[in-house]
Design an enzyme around this catalytic site. Sequence first.
Site, PDB file in Angstrom:
ATOM      1  N   GLU A 105      31.996  77.823  24.010  1.00  0.00           N
ATOM      2  CA  GLU A 105      32.720  76.704  23.596  1.00  0.00           C
ATOM      3  C   GLU A 105      33.296  77.247  25.677  1.00  0.00           C
ATOM      4  OE1 GLU A 105      34.515  76.905  19.930  1.00  0.00           O
ATOM      5  OE2 GLU A 105      35.909  78.036  20.686  1.00  0.00           O
ATOM      6  N   CYS A 355      43.279  82.565  24.893  1.00  0.00           N
ATOM      7  CA  CYS A 355      43.107  83.717  25.196  1.00  0.00           C
ATOM      8  C   CYS A 355      42.915  84.570  23.459  1.00  0.00           C
ATOM      9  CB  CYS A 355      43.791  84.666  26.187  1.00  0.00           C
ATOM     10  SG  CYS A 355      43.082  86.611  26.002  1.00  0.00           S
TER      11      CYS A 355
END
Length: 384
Positions: A105, A355
């Site tokens: 990703e 994150c």
Amino acid sequence: MSEQLVTPENVTTKDGKINLLDLNRQQMREFFKDLGEKPFRADQVMKWMYHYCCDNFDEMTDINKVLRGKLKEVAEIRAPEVVEEQRSSDGTIKWAIAVGDQRVETVYIPEDDRATLCVSSQVGCALECKFCSTAQQGFNRNLRVSEIIGQVWRAAKIVGAAKVTGQRPITNVVMMGMGEPLLNLNNVVPAMEIMLDDFGFGLSKRRVTLSTSGVVPALDKLGDMIDVALAISLHAPNDEIRDEIVPINKKYNIETFLAAVRRYLEKSNANQGRVTIEYVMLDHVNDGTEHAHQLAELLKDTPCKINLIPWNPFPAAPYGRSSNSRIDRFSKVLMSYGFTTIVRKTRGDDIDAACGQLAGDVIDRTKRTLRKRMQGEAIDIKAV
């Protein structure tokens, strides 16, 4: 975890062609020399590849027809393909990118004055950080140079084609996606060289950031190979907590890690004398005021700025996100010691692009899920 040095001889594709995205400029010049061509031809082709995101030799109009024909016979420009796109309400875009039969990703994060691309370096991750979704997927393999720089190439092509929508061109790249970059040095470094190269993406070394959890021997090697901005995933104020949430700390403890960071700073111009400390805020784990005082004492000899990262949840995770009030108190303690302290704004969490949330699609060679169920055994991390 050693890696073979990338050379034109070992980057051929299944049909025997060389993927030029696997080569930095020095390697590209050697490739053209072997074709009997002048080195400047490498610069011309790289400019087409990276300035214009061109993957068709026939469109390279300042290269003669004979050479274009020769290139089509022995080489190709093949970036990994986007197989899924998700867009967040805040403008963040997450791309699932096919690398073989798996996915990594890549995340595009636009802001008012910049656009940052978060790039993956491995399929999965071997470090088993307890608060990170990628780590729960296990580890399969390192990405090739073409699969790393190809993420930037693909994103730049998509964003460039969408200028009419007002999307900002990529100004910053952070090696903070899936994987530990320092466990894939021989592919990550050439990819970053292309990011910095004037005939590549031409980014400033202050705008290319590598983040590491603390593979100390590789960090020392990095300082002799390339100068980029450094961010360290610290996440704890002492070894007791870090041993639990960042298991590589059992091999390279905080003192050893920070000493290596200071050695890197001595060699680096990109960091302007200080490192970025990343610290994920886990509710009642590492976010108390006593932890903030410990962290300030720990970092007193390491020039740094501190990013406090509200933890981003994923299924079955054993943690909670720190409350805003606990983060605020923590931040104020650090600032009272004189540290530049920033609470990172969460971006893309509605599409699991924030994150610690990147997971991709990993065929786990470490069989981590099975091992955890049967033995609870920890993975052995070998030094680079």
